[in-house]
Design a protein around this motif. Structure first.
Motif, PDB file in Angstrom:
ATOM      1  N   TRP A  55      21.686  30.916  56.285  1.00 54.96           N
ATOM      2  CA  TRP A  55      20.395  31.523  56.618  1.00 54.96           C
ATOM      3  C   TRP A  55      20.107  31.559  58.111  1.00 54.96           C
ATOM      4  O   TRP A  55      19.085  32.134  58.517  1.00 54.96           O
ATOM      5  CB  TRP A  55      19.266  30.781  55.915  1.00 54.96           C
ATOM      6  CG  TRP A  55      19.356  30.842  54.424  1.00 54.96           C
ATOM      7  CD1 TRP A  55      19.789  31.896  53.669  1.00 54.96           C
ATOM      8  CD2 TRP A  55      19.011  29.809  53.495  1.00 54.96           C
ATOM      9  NE1 TRP A  55      19.734  31.588  52.333  1.00 54.96           N
ATOM     10  CE2 TRP A  55      19.252  30.306  52.190  1.00 54.96           C
ATOM     11  CE3 TRP A  55      18.514  28.522  53.617  1.00 54.96           C
ATOM     12  CZ2 TRP A  55      19.023  29.568  51.041  1.00 54.96           C
ATOM     13  CZ3 TRP A  55      18.283  27.778  52.475  1.00 54.96           C
ATOM     14  CH2 TRP A  55      18.531  28.287  51.208  1.00 54.96           C
TER      15      TRP A  55
ATOM     16  N   SER B  47      12.422  34.961  50.933  1.00 57.80           N
ATOM     17  CA  SER B  47      13.200  36.047  50.328  1.00 57.80           C
ATOM     18  C   SER B  47      14.699  35.877  50.554  1.00 57.80           C
ATOM     19  O   SER B  47      15.515  36.459  49.830  1.00 57.80           O
ATOM     20  CB  SER B  47      12.743  37.394  50.898  1.00 57.80           C
ATOM     21  OG  SER B  47      12.938  37.435  52.303  1.00 57.80           O
ATOM     22  N   LYS B  48      15.062  35.071  51.558  1.00 59.81           N
ATOM     23  CA  LYS B  48      16.488  34.856  51.827  1.00 59.81           C
ATOM     24  C   LYS B  48      17.182  34.077  50.713  1.00 59.81           C
ATOM     25  O   LYS B  48      18.410  34.123  50.599  1.00 59.81           O
ATOM     26  CB  LYS B  48      16.668  34.117  53.156  1.00 59.81           C
ATOM     27  CG  LYS B  48      16.262  34.923  54.384  1.00 59.81           C
ATOM     28  CD  LYS B  48      16.534  34.135  55.647  1.00 59.81           C
ATOM     29  CE  LYS B  48      16.176  34.950  56.889  1.00 59.81           C
ATOM     30  NZ  LYS B  48      16.451  34.203  58.141  1.00 59.81           N
ATOM     31  N   VAL B  49      16.385  33.344  49.923  1.00 57.23           N
ATOM     32  CA  VAL B  49      16.994  32.500  48.887  1.00 57.23           C
ATOM     33  C   VAL B  49      17.763  33.339  47.888  1.00 57.23           C
ATOM     34  O   VAL B  49      18.858  32.968  47.450  1.00 57.23           O
ATOM     35  CB  VAL B  49      15.905  31.658  48.180  1.00 57.23           C
ATOM     36  CG1 VAL B  49      16.512  30.861  47.030  1.00 57.23           C
ATOM     37  CG2 VAL B  49      15.220  30.728  49.174  1.00 57.23           C
ATOM     38  N   TRP B  50      17.216  34.492  47.514  1.00 55.23           N
ATOM     39  CA  TRP B  50      17.880  35.339  46.505  1.00 55.23           C
ATOM     40  C   TRP B  50      18.316  36.688  47.080  1.00 55.23           C
ATOM     41  O   TRP B  50      18.528  37.640  46.336  1.00 55.23           O
ATOM     42  CB  TRP B  50      16.932  35.558  45.323  1.00 55.23           C
ATOM     43  CG  TRP B  50      15.597  36.133  45.728  1.00 55.23           C
ATOM     44  CD1 TRP B  50      15.280  37.428  45.998  1.00 55.23           C
ATOM     45  CD2 TRP B  50      14.392  35.390  45.918  1.00 55.23           C
ATOM     46  NE1 TRP B  50      13.968  37.552  46.347  1.00 55.23           N
ATOM     47  CE2 TRP B  50      13.386  36.315  46.305  1.00 55.23           C
ATOM     48  CE3 TRP B  50      14.046  34.036  45.797  1.00 55.23           C
ATOM     49  CZ2 TRP B  50      12.078  35.929  46.560  1.00 55.23           C
ATOM     50  CZ3 TRP B  50      12.748  33.666  46.074  1.00 55.23           C
ATOM     51  CH2 TRP B  50      11.780  34.595  46.448  1.00 55.23           C
ATOM     52  N   SER B  51      18.446  36.793  48.389  1.00 56.50           N
ATOM     53  CA  SER B  51      18.859  38.060  48.991  1.00 56.50           C
ATOM     54  C   SER B  51      20.327  38.355  48.675  1.00 56.50           C
ATOM     55  O   SER B  51      21.118  37.437  48.425  1.00 56.50           O
ATOM     56  CB  SER B  51      18.665  38.005  50.509  1.00 56.50           C
ATOM     57  OG  SER B  51      19.552  37.076  51.093  1.00 56.50           O
ATOM     58  N   PRO B  52      20.729  39.627  48.692  1.00 60.85           N
ATOM     59  CA  PRO B  52      22.135  39.986  48.432  1.00 60.85           C
ATOM     60  C   PRO B  52      23.097  39.313  49.412  1.00 60.85           C
ATOM     61  O   PRO B  52      24.207  38.928  49.021  1.00 60.85           O
ATOM     62  CB  PRO B  52      22.146  41.516  48.575  1.00 60.85           C
ATOM     63  CG  PRO B  52      20.744  41.926  48.297  1.00 60.85           C
ATOM     64  CD  PRO B  52      19.876  40.829  48.810  1.00 60.85           C
TER      65      PRO B  52
ATOM     66  N   THR C 178      22.751  36.378  50.854  1.00 54.90           N
ATOM     67  CA  THR C 178      22.914  34.980  50.448  1.00 54.90           C
ATOM     68  C   THR C 178      23.851  34.871  49.253  1.00 54.90           C
ATOM     69  O   THR C 178      24.739  34.002  49.216  1.00 54.90           O
ATOM     70  CB  THR C 178      21.552  34.368  50.099  1.00 54.90           C
ATOM     71  OG1 THR C 178      20.705  34.393  51.255  1.00 54.90           O
ATOM     72  CG2 THR C 178      21.706  32.933  49.627  1.00 54.90           C
ATOM     73  N   GLN C 179      23.690  35.740  48.273  1.00 55.03           N
ATOM     74  CA  GLN C 179      24.569  35.729  47.109  1.00 55.03           C
ATOM     75  C   GLN C 179      26.016  35.989  47.507  1.00 55.03           C
ATOM     76  O   GLN C 179      26.943  35.359  46.989  1.00 55.03           O
ATOM     77  CB  GLN C 179      24.081  36.768  46.097  1.00 55.03           C
ATOM     78  CG  GLN C 179      22.691  36.492  45.546  1.00 55.03           C
ATOM     79  CD  GLN C 179      22.205  37.579  44.626  1.00 55.03           C
ATOM     80  OE1 GLN C 179      22.986  38.363  44.088  1.00 55.03           O
ATOM     81  NE2 GLN C 179      20.890  37.664  44.433  1.00 55.03           N
ATOM     82  N   GLU C 180      26.202  36.920  48.434  1.00 57.28           N
ATOM     83  CA  GLU C 180      27.561  37.237  48.870  1.00 57.28           C
ATOM     84  C   GLU C 180      28.197  36.052  49.592  1.00 57.28           C
ATOM     85  O   GLU C 180      29.351  35.694  49.334  1.00 57.28           O
ATOM     86  CB  GLU C 180      27.527  38.457  49.785  1.00 57.28           C
ATOM     87  CG  GLU C 180      28.890  38.875  50.305  1.00 57.28           C
ATOM     88  CD  GLU C 180      28.798  40.065  51.248  1.00 57.28           C
ATOM     89  OE1 GLU C 180      29.837  40.405  51.860  1.00 57.28           O
ATOM     90  OE2 GLU C 180      27.702  40.642  51.392  1.00 57.28           O
TER      91      GLU C 180
END
Length: 538
Positions: free
Chosen positions: A142, A294-299, A301-303
């Motif tokens: 992050w 919003s960064k917790v579940w952002s694309p 972060t997932q990537e």
């Protein structure tokens, strides 16, 4: 026939544990190189003197004081937000890891015991990993966002709160629960309306203590770039602006002192109205730091998490790496043993003059009951100075103590052990002081009234009563100290913490997993030894 009397053993179980710890301390001192001649760096003494001299004239310009205020509010907001999330996580985890939950809600489910053990095992891992490691990990995902400090505090603290809350639930009297079950109320409803309300106030009381710890964690997380007092302290230290650094030190001491006093008051007056006030303060804290939730579940972060997981679970280790891990594990263990041994001994020594019931007028070791005497003035002076020393030791983060020790010591595990010892001295000294002040005075006052000298009263009355509790506190803090070696490793004090910091900085997540596995095993080993030693004293 005369029966031959058997000779008593030379060492009982407690004596054997004492001998083992003495040997462990000696071996740790040897591992740290204490018996060598090249421990000190003579060239660093002028720098240390410059650092100490700056304590007399800290930076107090209006612009810098405004910066200090903003950093202090940021640190407090991080601590409040992290504590709030950890309590939410801990309540859910505590219910799911309590025996009474599974025995009440799923009494006949054959897999309930296995699921209970599995959840407890899963929560043991985030509890064993220090928040500094979580912070460095989330910085790589992050960036320098306030979310890093908040989540880094919430995850390990949530696991700790879950363990404590589950123990509170299991130890809560079950008579109201059984009464509701016998009257036909469903198990889930009976649990929610009987045990949880009884345990809730204990959880609130523990929350105040956890917030006290979170302030110190938020300060440490600032060192890795999360902001707040720790970040500003690290910048001042890097630029050799010691006057600014001492201003931050004094603010930390005042902040921790105010929190200590407030925590003691709040724990005695905890109620639901206070809970609403604390929740409002947490909401204001989230607003003040504005974390990027919003960064917790952002694309992205997932990537990144997917890539990290893919690389982390394909570890490779050879003979050279295994030897390095083994050597660093021994260094980490030695660092924690030296740190906690020094803190324990010094904490016991300072806890007596820091207690109100020993040297003050009417105290156990002060024969003069009058308030205004030279002896009473000396007692008050010693008490205040001792408490200031303990407060100062626990207020300054271990990485800062380690950097100061590296002024005059060569790099190695000895500066890390000194840093951990100083910080834990402040914590242990406070706990031991409270133990001294909670002594039952009538038996000791009876001995004092019979003319027992103060030395004998201390050696044969006070010390034997409090020593088992002191040793229990030392062993409990040793479990924490082994995790805190990560913090001093961050600034080059050696051990697994240094290796882990380098691996995280280079994004070598496969090696990170191997090092973390060694760290968790080492943590569980210390927990087991500590629990076994405490059991031998009962």
């Amino acid at each position: 026939m005369v029966k031959q009397l058997s000779r008593p053993p030379l060492l009982d179980r407690r004596g054997l544990w004492g001998l083992l710890f003495f040997v462990a301390i000696a071996l740790s001192a040897y591992e740290a190189g204490i018996f060598q001649q090249d421990l000190f760096n003579p060239g660093g003494f002028p720098l240390l003197w410059r650092f100490l001299r700056a304590s007399w004239h800290p930076e107090i310009s209006p612009e810098f004081l405004q910066l200090t205020l903003n950093a202090t509010l940021t640190t407090l907001a991080y601590a409040a937000c992290g504590t709030f999330l950890s309590i939410l996580l801990g309540m859910v985890g505590g219910i799911l890891t309590s025996q009474v939950w599974w025995l009440t809600v799923f009494p006949h489910w054959p897999l309930s015991h296995s699921i209970w053990l599995g959840i407890r095992g899963l929560l043991a891992f985030p509890r064993a990993i220090h928040e500094m490691i979580w912070g460095i990990f989330f910085v790589n995902i992050w960036g320098l966002d306030p979310l890093v400090a908040i989540i880094a505090i919430a995850i390990p603290y949530g696991a700790i709160v879950a363990k404590v809350f589950s123990e509170i639930l299991d130890e809560t009297p079950r008579e109201p629960l059984m009464a509701l079950l016998n009257s036909g109320v469903s198990p889930l409803t009976a649990l929610l309306y009987s045990l949880i309300p009884q345990a809730f106030l204990n959880l609130l009381s523990y929350t105040v203590y956890r917030f006290d710890c979170a302030i110190r964690s938020a300060t440490v997380l600032g060192i890795i770039g999360a902001g707040g007092l720790g970040y500003q302290m690290f910048l001042s230290l890097q630029s050799l602006r010691y006057e600014q650094l001492w201003t931050f030190f004094y603010v930390l001491v005042l902040l921790n002192g105010a929190v200590d006093i407030s925590s003691a008051i709040l724990r005695r007056r905890i109620n639901l109205s206070l809970l609403l006030i604390l929740v409002c303060l947490c909401v204001l804290s989230f607003w003040y730091v504005s974390p990027g939730l919003s960064k917790v579940w952002s694309p992205r972060t997932q990537e990144l998490l997917g890539d990290i997981v893919q690389r982390a679970f394909s570890p490779e280790i050879n003979g050279v790496q295994f030897q390095q891990l083994f050597t660093l594990s021994i260094e980490t263990l030695a660092m924690s043993i030296l740190g906690i041994a020094g803190a324990g001994i010094a904490g016991m020594v300072l806890s007596f003059p820091a207690a109100h019931n020993f040297l003050l007028p009417g105290g156990l070791l002060n024969p003069n009951p009058k308030a205004l005497t030279i002896a009473s003035i000396q007692g008050w002076t010693i008490l205040v100075l001792t408490r200031i020393v303990l407060l100062f030791c626990r207020a300054i983060p271990p990485p800062i103590w380690a950097i100061v020790a590296l002024f005059v010591l060569f790099p190695g595990i000895l500066p890390g052990a000194i840093a951990l010892g100083l910080n834990n001295l402040g914590i242990l000294g406070r706990l031991m002081t409270e133990t001294n002040e909670n002594l039952e005075k009538p038996p000791l006052e009876a001995l004092k009234a019979q003319g027992t000298p103060g030395t004998l009263l201390f050696l044969y009355g006070i010390l034997p009563i409090n020593l088992p509790r002191f040793l229990a506190y030392i062993l409990y803090r040793w479990e924490v100290c082994i995790r805190e070696t990560v913090m001093v490793g961050l600034v080059g004090a050696g051990g697994l913490g240094l290796l882990l910091t380098e691996q995280l900085s280079s994004f070598d997540y496969s090696s990170v997993m191997v090092t973390l596995f060694c760290f968790v095993i080492l943590t569980f080993l210390v927990d087991w030894v500590s629990a076994a030693a405490r059991g031998s004293k009962t």
